[in-house]
Design a protein around this motif. Structure first.
Motif, PDB file in Angstrom:
ATOM      1  N   ALA A 128      -3.139  -3.810  -4.432  1.00 46.11           N
ATOM      2  CA  ALA A 128      -3.890  -3.528  -3.206  1.00 46.11           C
ATOM      3  C   ALA A 128      -5.397  -3.684  -3.401  1.00 46.11           C
ATOM      4  O   ALA A 128      -6.126  -3.936  -2.441  1.00 46.11           O
ATOM      5  N   ASP A 129      -5.870  -3.549  -4.633  1.00 44.64           N
ATOM      6  CA  ASP A 129      -7.293  -3.680  -4.885  1.00 44.64           C
ATOM      7  C   ASP A 129      -7.756  -5.126  -4.930  1.00 44.64           C
ATOM      8  O   ASP A 129      -8.948  -5.398  -5.133  1.00 44.64           O
ATOM      9  N   THR A 151      -3.720  -1.718   2.714  1.00 48.18           N
ATOM     10  CA  THR A 151      -2.627  -1.831   1.739  1.00 48.18           C
ATOM     11  C   THR A 151      -1.455  -2.603   2.348  1.00 48.18           C
ATOM     12  O   THR A 151      -0.351  -2.592   1.812  1.00 48.18           O
ATOM     13  N   ARG A 162       3.745  -4.348   1.652  1.00 47.18           N
ATOM     14  CA  ARG A 162       2.834  -3.271   1.289  1.00 47.18           C
ATOM     15  C   ARG A 162       2.352  -3.474  -0.146  1.00 47.18           C
ATOM     16  O   ARG A 162       3.105  -3.893  -1.022  1.00 47.18           O
ATOM     17  N   ASP A 164       0.107  -1.838  -3.601  1.00 46.20           N
ATOM     18  CA  ASP A 164      -0.115  -0.563  -4.285  1.00 46.20           C
ATOM     19  C   ASP A 164      -1.393  -0.618  -5.111  1.00 46.20           C
ATOM     20  O   ASP A 164      -1.721  -1.657  -5.694  1.00 46.20           O
ATOM     21  N   ARG A 165      -2.061   0.520  -5.199  1.00 45.54           N
ATOM     22  CA  ARG A 165      -3.227   0.642  -6.056  1.00 45.54           C
ATOM     23  C   ARG A 165      -2.788   1.225  -7.401  1.00 45.54           C
ATOM     24  O   ARG A 165      -1.917   2.090  -7.466  1.00 45.54           O
TER      25      ARG A 165
END
Length: 235
Positions: A128-129, A151, A162, A164-165
């Motif tokens: 996500a980053d 996200t 979706r 994720d971080r």
């Protein structure tokens, strides 16, 4: 990512140990067959019937000894407790699945329960980053701006998914008693390549893979990889 997984397995288990492996979301069975060829006993879980058929076809082409080390279960990865006893596996793989699960914590907890003490949980998630990297490098400035605080993304086949971080995944792993052990970046330099791109000549491909491997282990490069390979170890 194959080399990273092999590295983690080699670092956790004695050389020559025949491991019990669960591959959740096995797809057409590429990773499962590779591990079976290495001597491990692999159970693959897949809910897409077309993928299951492809995996069975690929398995049928293998020698009898390898076929005997692979079991294919058609089902949902969130229902591992229905099919298997807790602690039944030394290694659990869940690659390219979490991005399609809206609430992943229950799935992760179920996967952790499948691990024997000291077992390895290997996850491949969308980063996500780094969601702004693909549209930004393609010159889609509106898409890049919209991705910075998001996200959610649309993948190449048009499905909403979706991301994720790393911090959130690490916290989830700690919460299911399989804390973060190692993590890598995947597709640092090659995320923009077309899915149907023709592989380059062998020498160039070797150099490309070496650069990807190095970047996937090195900050700050791994932090902007399209995917994260995250490994937890069961307490």
């Amino acid at each position: 990512m194959t080399r990273q997984l092999d590295e983690q397995i080699a670092g956790r288990f004695p050389v020559g140990q025949r491991l019990r492996v669960l591959d959740v979301g096995m797809g057409q069975g590429t990773q499962a067959l590779r591990l079976a060829r290495a001597g491990h006993k692999v159970t693959g879980v897949e809910q897409d019937s077309a993928m299951v058929a492809a995996a069975r076809d690929a398995l049928a082409a293998e020698p009898e000894g390898i076929r005997g080390r692979v079991r294919i279960v058609e089902g949902d990865g969130r229902e591992t407790g229905v099919h298997f006893l807790p602690g039944s596996f030394d290694v659990v793989l869940c690659h390219g699945v979490l991005m399609y699960v809206e609430e992943p914590d229950a799935l992760l907890a179920g996967l952790a329960r499948m691990l024997a003490p000291g077992g390895l949980l290997s996850l491949l998630v969308r980063n996500a980053d780094a969601l702004a990297m693909r549209p930004g490098l393609a010159g889609d400035w509106a898409g890049a701006m919209g991705a910075f605080d998001s996200t959610v993304y649309r993948n190449r086949i048009g499905l909403e998914a979706r991301a994720d971080r790393l911090d959130a995944v690490s916290a989830s792993l700690a919460g299911i008693a399989a804390p973060l052990h190692a993590w890598y970046g995947v597709r640092v330099f090659t995320d923009g390549a077309a899915d149907d791109a023709v592989p380059p000549p062998e020498a160039e491909l070797t150099a490309l893979l070496a650069a990807e491997e190095r970047a996937g282990r090195t900050d700050p490069y791994r932090r902007v990889a399209a995917l994260l390979h995250v490994c937890g170890v069961r307490d």
